[in-house]
Scaffold this active site. Sequence first.
Site, PDB file in Angstrom:
ATOM      1  N   GLU A 207       0.871  -1.222  -0.162  1.00  0.00           N
ATOM      2  CA  GLU A 207       0.039  -0.149   0.056  1.00  0.00           C
ATOM      3  C   GLU A 207       0.877   1.199  -0.119  1.00  0.00           C
ATOM      4  OE1 GLU A 207      -0.648  -2.646   1.602  1.00  0.00           O
ATOM      5  OE2 GLU A 207      -2.502  -3.155   1.957  1.00  0.00           O
TER       6      GLU A 207
ATOM      7  N   HIS B 252       2.461  -8.909   1.512  1.00  0.00           N
ATOM      8  CA  HIS B 252       1.180  -8.294   1.395  1.00  0.00           C
ATOM      9  C   HIS B 252       0.643  -9.565   0.721  1.00  0.00           C
ATOM     10  CE1 HIS B 252      -1.915  -5.509  -0.283  1.00  0.00           C
ATOM     11  NE2 HIS B 252      -1.501  -6.293  -1.611  1.00  0.00           N
TER      12      HIS B 252
ATOM     13  N   HIS C  33      -5.780   0.387   7.420  1.00  0.00           N
ATOM     14  CA  HIS C  33      -6.161  -0.920   7.869  1.00  0.00           C
ATOM     15  C   HIS C  33      -5.034  -1.564   8.755  1.00  0.00           C
ATOM     16  CE1 HIS C  33      -3.743  -2.733   4.563  1.00  0.00           C
ATOM     17  NE2 HIS C  33      -3.911  -3.857   5.071  1.00  0.00           N
TER      18      HIS C  33
ATOM     19  N   GLU D 285       0.091  -2.469  12.097  1.00  0.00           N
ATOM     20  CA  GLU D 285       1.123  -3.217  11.506  1.00  0.00           C
ATOM     21  C   GLU D 285       2.606  -3.193  11.840  1.00  0.00           C
ATOM     22  OE1 GLU D 285       0.245  -4.843   7.495  1.00  0.00           O
ATOM     23  OE2 GLU D 285      -1.972  -4.565   7.748  1.00  0.00           O
TER      24      GLU D 285
HETATM   25 ZN   LIG Z   1      -0.989  -5.120   2.425  1.00  0.00          ZN
END
Ligand SMILES: [Zn+2]
Length: 264
Positions: A10, A60, A116, A135
């Site tokens: 991202e 990812h 997210h 994360e």
């Molecule tokens: Zn990702």
Amino acid sequence: MNIYVSVDMEGIAGVVLREQLSKGEALYNEARHLLTAEVNAVVEALVEQGAKKIIIKDAHGSGFNFIPELLHPGAVYCMGATPVARRFPGLDSGFDGAILLGYHAMAGTGQAVRDHTMSSLSYRNIELNGKPVGEITLDALLFGLHNVPVLLVTGDDATCREAKQCLGEVTTYATKEALNRHAALIKSPKLVREELKQSIGTALSQRPQCKPLKLEGPYELMVDLMTTDLADSRKVDGTHSIRLDGCRILYKDQDLLSLLSRGL
Ligand SMILES: [Zn+2]
């Protein structure tokens, strides 16, 4: 010098839309090229700086996003899905530092590209010992278990702010300035690859100031799931895992790795 690099998608230069992020979507293949070129720029810089062992984790989605044919020969690449307990295969305390490349802000962050935590479809929010975590923090803690400090975090400007907040002494580099979840002022990917090399030089020179991220136990992980269906599908025992309400489950553990494996 040994460096471990975890790569999300991202925060890679030029990536802004959902259509760039999943297999089968119209813009995914083009985005894979952007991703692979940025990874190669990082490997080139690390080799130039004298890194001996470099492991690059494709972190990812499915874990298979790099284009193997185009990868720089100076590193080993970990591709394919791995469980949380083995999120960073090959990681041990022999690594001098970690880089989080192409990351994104935690779920619920305003003005952040694709904010997210773990999965946009599964989690509204995740808290560790009472504090919301994304994360960046979760991965920094996994590196911290091996005493490896995170030296550099890249992504949009919201990612960089979150990294400073969670990690304190860390070099950050913004590949874009987020306007909303699917819009950003982007830099040319070519420019980003050049500037990244400088940031890696800075990050490696500041290594003595960076501390591995640690959190004292006991641990509590609260997951706020997107739907009650998702909560229904999880086993709870009422003691080490407790259903707080329709969507929220609390996990308790003395061991961080065991907690994350059970709760995520
Ligand atoms: Zn990702």
